[in-house]
Motif scaffolding. Structure first.
Motif, PDB file in Angstrom:
ATOM      1  N   LEU A  18       0.823  -1.211   0.000  1.00  0.00           N
ATOM      2  CA  LEU A  18       0.000   0.000   0.000  1.00  0.00           C
ATOM      3  C   LEU A  18       0.855   1.259   0.000  1.00  0.00           C
ATOM      4  N   LEU A  19       1.969   1.221   0.713  1.00  0.00           N
ATOM      5  CA  LEU A  19       2.879   2.368   0.733  1.00  0.00           C
ATOM      6  C   LEU A  19       3.440   2.627  -0.670  1.00  0.00           C
ATOM      7  N   TRP A  20       3.909   1.571  -1.337  1.00  0.00           N
ATOM      8  CA  TRP A  20       4.431   1.758  -2.688  1.00  0.00           C
ATOM      9  C   TRP A  20       3.338   2.207  -3.645  1.00  0.00           C
ATOM     10  N   ALA A  21       2.175   1.572  -3.572  1.00  0.00           N
ATOM     11  CA  ALA A  21       1.072   1.944  -4.468  1.00  0.00           C
ATOM     12  C   ALA A  21       0.674   3.402  -4.249  1.00  0.00           C
ATOM     13  N   GLY A  22       0.656   3.833  -2.995  1.00  0.00           N
ATOM     14  CA  GLY A  22       0.322   5.230  -2.705  1.00  0.00           C
ATOM     15  C   GLY A  22       1.358   6.192  -3.256  1.00  0.00           C
ATOM     16  N   ALA A  23       2.629   5.852  -3.082  1.00  0.00           N
ATOM     17  CA  ALA A  23       3.700   6.713  -3.612  1.00  0.00           C
ATOM     18  C   ALA A  23       3.635   6.759  -5.135  1.00  0.00           C
ATOM     19  N   ALA A  24       3.442   5.610  -5.754  1.00  0.00           N
ATOM     20  CA  ALA A  24       3.385   5.549  -7.218  1.00  0.00           C
ATOM     21  C   ALA A  24       2.154   6.281  -7.746  1.00  0.00           C
ATOM     22  N   LEU A  25       1.031   6.080  -7.107  1.00  0.00           N
ATOM     23  CA  LEU A  25      -0.192   6.753  -7.524  1.00  0.00           C
ATOM     24  C   LEU A  25      -0.083   8.261  -7.312  1.00  0.00           C
ATOM     25  N   GLY A  26       0.490   8.647  -6.188  1.00  0.00           N
ATOM     26  CA  GLY A  26       0.694  10.073  -5.929  1.00  0.00           C
ATOM     27  C   GLY A  26       1.566  10.713  -6.990  1.00  0.00           C
ATOM     28  N   PHE A  27       2.616  10.009  -7.386  1.00  0.00           N
ATOM     29  CA  PHE A  27       3.481  10.545  -8.436  1.00  0.00           C
ATOM     30  C   PHE A  27       2.743  10.583  -9.764  1.00  0.00           C
ATOM     31  N   GLY A  28       2.134   9.460 -10.144  1.00  0.00           N
ATOM     32  CA  GLY A  28       1.511   9.355 -11.460  1.00  0.00           C
ATOM     33  C   GLY A  28       0.302  10.242 -11.658  1.00  0.00           C
ATOM     34  N   VAL A  29      -0.458  10.465 -10.599  1.00  0.00           N
ATOM     35  CA  VAL A  29      -1.687  11.232 -10.727  1.00  0.00           C
ATOM     36  C   VAL A  29      -1.490  12.709 -10.359  1.00  0.00           C
ATOM     37  N   PHE A  30      -0.645  12.977  -9.370  1.00  0.00           N
ATOM     38  CA  PHE A  30      -0.526  14.349  -8.890  1.00  0.00           C
ATOM     39  C   PHE A  30       0.759  15.057  -9.331  1.00  0.00           C
ATOM     40  N   SER A  31       1.908  14.432  -9.137  1.00  0.00           N
ATOM     41  CA  SER A  31       3.176  15.122  -9.384  1.00  0.00           C
ATOM     42  C   SER A  31       3.527  15.241 -10.858  1.00  0.00           C
ATOM     43  N   ALA A  32       3.491  14.143 -11.585  1.00  0.00           N
ATOM     44  CA  ALA A  32       3.916  14.166 -12.991  1.00  0.00           C
ATOM     45  C   ALA A  32       3.126  15.176 -13.821  1.00  0.00           C
ATOM     46  N   PRO A  33       1.802  15.217 -13.709  1.00  0.00           N
ATOM     47  CA  PRO A  33       1.077  16.219 -14.502  1.00  0.00           C
ATOM     48  C   PRO A  33       1.495  17.660 -14.161  1.00  0.00           C
ATOM     49  N   VAL A  34       1.801  17.910 -12.892  1.00  0.00           N
ATOM     50  CA  VAL A  34       2.243  19.250 -12.495  1.00  0.00           C
ATOM     51  C   VAL A  34       3.600  19.570 -13.111  1.00  0.00           C
ATOM     52  N   PHE A  35       4.509  18.585 -13.123  1.00  0.00           N
ATOM     53  CA  PHE A  35       5.819  18.801 -13.750  1.00  0.00           C
ATOM     54  C   PHE A  35       5.654  19.239 -15.200  1.00  0.00           C
ATOM     55  N   PHE A  36       4.818  18.521 -15.939  1.00  0.00           N
ATOM     56  CA  PHE A  36       4.666  18.804 -17.358  1.00  0.00           C
ATOM     57  C   PHE A  36       3.907  20.098 -17.614  1.00  0.00           C
ATOM     58  N   ARG A  37       3.082  20.499 -16.683  1.00  0.00           N
ATOM     59  CA  ARG A  37       2.341  21.754 -16.852  1.00  0.00           C
ATOM     60  C   ARG A  37       3.156  22.966 -16.419  1.00  0.00           C
ATOM     61  N   GLU A  38       3.931  22.857 -15.339  1.00  0.00           N
ATOM     62  CA  GLU A  38       4.570  24.019 -14.741  1.00  0.00           C
ATOM     63  C   GLU A  38       6.021  24.255 -15.140  1.00  0.00           C
ATOM     64  N   LEU A  39       6.750  23.208 -15.470  1.00  0.00           N
ATOM     65  CA  LEU A  39       8.158  23.406 -15.826  1.00  0.00           C
ATOM     66  C   LEU A  39       8.262  24.007 -17.222  1.00  0.00           C
ATOM     67  N   PRO A  40       9.306  24.775 -17.481  1.00  0.00           N
ATOM     68  CA  PRO A  40       9.407  25.492 -18.751  1.00  0.00           C
ATOM     69  C   PRO A  40       9.552  24.595 -19.974  1.00  0.00           C
ATOM     70  N   SER A  41      10.022  23.358 -19.782  1.00  0.00           N
ATOM     71  CA  SER A  41      10.246  22.470 -20.918  1.00  0.00           C
ATOM     72  C   SER A  41       9.734  21.074 -20.592  1.00  0.00           C
ATOM     73  N   ARG A  42       9.051  20.476 -21.572  1.00  0.00           N
ATOM     74  CA  ARG A  42       8.605  19.102 -21.394  1.00  0.00           C
ATOM     75  C   ARG A  42       9.802  18.162 -21.286  1.00  0.00           C
ATOM     76  N   ASP A  43      10.903  18.565 -21.909  1.00  0.00           N
ATOM     77  CA  ASP A  43      12.116  17.769 -21.856  1.00  0.00           C
ATOM     78  C   ASP A  43      12.654  17.692 -20.425  1.00  0.00           C
ATOM     79  N   VAL A  44      12.688  18.837 -19.740  1.00  0.00           N
ATOM     80  CA  VAL A  44      13.143  18.880 -18.343  1.00  0.00           C
ATOM     81  C   VAL A  44      12.161  18.114 -17.453  1.00  0.00           C
ATOM     82  N   ALA A  45      10.875  18.320 -17.694  1.00  0.00           N
ATOM     83  CA  ALA A  45       9.859  17.609 -16.912  1.00  0.00           C
ATOM     84  C   ALA A  45       9.995  16.102 -17.099  1.00  0.00           C
ATOM     85  N   GLY A  46      10.225  15.677 -18.347  1.00  0.00           N
ATOM     86  CA  GLY A  46      10.401  14.252 -18.618  1.00  0.00           C
ATOM     87  C   GLY A  46      11.636  13.694 -17.952  1.00  0.00           C
TER      88      GLY A  46
END
Length: 178
Positions: A18-46
């Motif tokens: 559950l800890l891993w699933a929560g961390a992975a879900l938190g990254f995949g659903v919350f963090s990654a989309p923010v990286f791609f939306r807020e960082l100046p380059s999709r390359d840096v976000a990737g």
């Protein structure tokens, strides 16, 4: 192993999954989309997302590997009794998760890195039909699918590990003499 030790092991396994699933879900659903939306380059976000995914992959190896301890002691007992039982079904799901870890860590991730190393420009600057962009998009899509399938497997394994039989339990529908 005693039933109480197996019960503790099941609880630890559930917590880790559950800890891993929560961390992975938190990254995949919350963090990654923010990286791609807020960082100046999709390359840096990737690049940042790739670094985090690499760490989550190694954490998945650890968590799913440790989850294997919950059924290891039970497997031998069931081999003699049932053709298909709860331990074998749980083990099949666990094996699929481990194979997904293997594919992600040693096949898909190196492929994505090799494609990125070949390209000296951000991936979005390539034409949509460019062979490197097509290959990158396929590998990225496979990586994303493996990631979310492992989350589902982690949640499923965590939900069912407590249902695995212990020595003090008879299989359902059978009396104590079975």
């Amino acid at each position: 192993m005693s039933p109480s030790t197996l019960h503790r092991l099941d609880r630890i396994t559930t917590a880790l999954l559950l800890l891993w699933a929560g961390a992975a879900l938190g990254f995949g659903v919350f963090s990654a989309p923010v990286f791609f939306r807020e960082l100046p380059s999709r390359d840096v976000a990737g690049h940042i997302a790739g670094l985090i995914l690499g760490r989550l992959d190694w954490a998945a190896w650890t968590v799913f590997g440790l989850a294997g301890l919950s059924w290891g002691a039970r497997w031998i007992a069931e081999v003699k009794e049932d053709l298909i039982g709860p331990i074998r079904l749980w083990s099949a799901a666990w094996l699929v998760a481990m194979l997904m870890c293997l594919a992600s860590t040693f096949v898909v991730t190196p492929k994505v890195r090799a494609i990125r190393a070949r390209i000296d420009a951000p991936i979005e600057t390539l034409a949509p039909e460019h062979e490197d962009r097509v290959a990158y998009n396929k590998a990225h899509s496979l990586s994303r699918n493996l990631f979310f399938l492992r989350i589902l497997l982690a949640l499923g394994l965590a939900a069912t590990v407590g249902m695995l039989p212990r020595k003090d339990q008879a299989p359902e529908g059978l009396g104590p003499s079975a």
